[in-house]
Enzyme design. Structure first.
Site, short mmCIF file in Angstrom:
data_model
loop_
_atom_site.label_atom_id
_atom_site.label_comp_id
_atom_site.label_asym_id
_atom_site.label_seq_id
_atom_site.Cartn_x
_atom_site.Cartn_y
_atom_site.Cartn_z
N ASP A 39 1.75 -9.70 4.65
CA ASP A 39 1.99 -8.43 3.73
C ASP A 39 1.81 -7.00 3.24
OD1 ASP A 39 1.32 -8.90 1.82
OD2 ASP A 39 2.43 -10.75 1.23
N ARG B 144 1.36 -1.72 1.45
CA ARG B 144 1.71 -2.92 1.21
C ARG B 144 3.36 -2.86 0.88
NH1 ARG B 144 3.92 -7.72 -0.74
NH2 ARG B 144 3.16 -9.14 -2.32
N ASP C 82 6.20 -11.10 0.11
CA ASP C 82 5.40 -11.97 -0.21
C ASP C 82 5.21 -12.42 0.84
OD1 ASP C 82 2.98 -12.53 -1.76
OD2 ASP C 82 3.77 -12.79 -3.64
N GLU D 133 -0.40 -16.99 1.65
CA GLU D 133 -1.73 -16.41 1.63
C GLU D 133 -2.30 -16.82 3.18
OE1 GLU D 133 -3.07 -14.25 -0.07
OE2 GLU D 133 -1.43 -13.71 -1.38
N ARG E 151 -2.85 0.59 -3.53
CA ARG E 151 -1.90 0.38 -1.93
C ARG E 151 -0.22 0.46 -2.46
NH1 ARG E 151 -2.09 -6.16 -1.48
NH2 ARG E 151 -1.47 -5.71 -3.58
#
Length: 359
Positions: A176, A246, A251, A254, A288
């Site tokens: 993302d 961003r 989202d 990770e 960002r």
């Protein structure tokens, strides 16, 4: 080739003569923008002829710079986009109104300056006040949910837009976020370049000309540390500014989560080597630029959600389309939704932060 270049450089008078002397053809290939495609409207034929010559020579009309504010290099980009748009149009435009609309929609979709769009229309003698007003004040297709498709208007909340140089896929950190560079020839950038960066860029150029590459590399490192970089693009050294982006409203998992690697790989595939349109809403606490990202008509966040490689970040973005795209992926059990109960990345970050602070 030489006679074509000479004919091409004779200016507007000959281009308009081309439009007046040829009659409409109904037998021409719709993918062609030059002979045998013609029209009785001189302004339309003039543009068709210029696009025809551009396809052969990659040259734009010399007199155009008197009507627009952007560089010759930018003009070459316009004509490439217009050539593609003309070829895709079914049927191809025939009237001045149709051609004016094609110019406005093609260039404004790429977020060029209004002054350039108006100047290009003026150059060809095409109508522009009414059509610009119509597109600027209307709600363009897709904008009701914050998705830009065409027209001069930007979605509500957008602070500014920028256009990147080709993205290097290996600089994409995760699913993302991405790093992009913007040409400092852009009017929004050119007035804000630090003086020491400009000086270092000039000195680097001189050092390279003298083949003193060690000094040139040292100067480039200083430029990089200031948030800029000199990039070789189309046989030209371009001073560009770096932006950390961003993706707004999503989202991704990770990297150490399930499907984190797949999300990054998909984003790399989407943006690698592409010149992107970036619509910036805000700057977050990490510096960002929170933005919507597009490549031509492809909306990057939409692809990531539909492929099940990101969550709708509903706490930060309430757009209905995003929720719909996530539900589609969930229903099809695509990507991370093959898991019975996938962990939300914001919860994963919160839980791992707690673990790190446990004794």
């Amino acid at each position: 080739m030489f006679w074509k270049l000479g004919f091409f450089k004779m200016g507007n008078a000959l281009r308009l003569l081309y439009g007046k002397c040829f009659q409409p053809s109904t037998t021409g290939d719709s993918d062609s923008v030059g002979p045998p495609y013609t029209t009785t409207a001189p302004a339309v034929s003039a543009l068709a002829y210029d696009l025809f010559n551009f396809e052969i020579t990659s040259q734009v009309p010399e007199a155009l710079s008197q009507h627009v504010v952007s560089s010759r290099k930018a003009q070459v980009t316009w004509y490439g986009k217009l050539l593609q748009a003309w070829k895709k149009a079914k049927p191809p435009p025939k009237t001045t109104e149709e051609v004016a609309r094609l110019i406005v929609e093609t260039l404004s979709r790429a977020q060029y300056q209004k002054a350039d769009v108006e100047g290009l229309l003026e150059f060809y003698g095409l109508p522009h006040p009414s059509i610009l007003a119509e597109i600027s004040t209307g709600v363009p297709t897709g904008l009701s949910d914050g998705v830009i498709c065409e027209g001069l208007s930007l979605p509500e909340g957008v602070k500014f837009e920028m256009h990147t140089l080709p993205v290097v896929g290996k600089t994409v950190p995760d699913g993302d976020g991405l790093n992009v560079y913007v040409n400092t020839d852009d009017p929004r950038e050119s007035s804000n370049i630090p003086g020491d960066v400009l000086m270092a860029a000039d000195q680097r150029s001189e050092a390279r000309a003298m083949k003193n590459y060690a000094v040139a590399d040292e100067l480039h490192q200083k430029i990089i540390e200031s948030g800029y970089r000199v990039i070789d693009f189309q046989n030209e050294a371009i001073l560009a500014r770096k932006y950390r982006i961003r993706l707004r409203g999503i989202d991704a998992p990770e990297m150490s989560m399930p499907f984190g690697k797949e999300a990054k790989e998909e984003l790399v595939k989407l943006v690698n080597g592409k010149c992107l349109s970036v619509l910036v809403y805000e700057v977050d606490k990490y510096g960002r630029y929170v933005a919507d990202v597009y490549w031509n008509d492809i909306f990057v966040q939409e692809v990531m959600l539909k492929k099940g490689l990101a969550w709708h970040y509903v706490a930060h973005d309430k757009r209905v389309k995003f929720a719909t795209w996530q539900k589609e992926a969930q229903a099809e059990r695509t990507g991370l939704w093959v898991q019975p109960n996938p962990e939300k990345p914001w919860e994963w970050r919160k839980n791992n932060k707690r673990r790190q602070h446990c004794p």
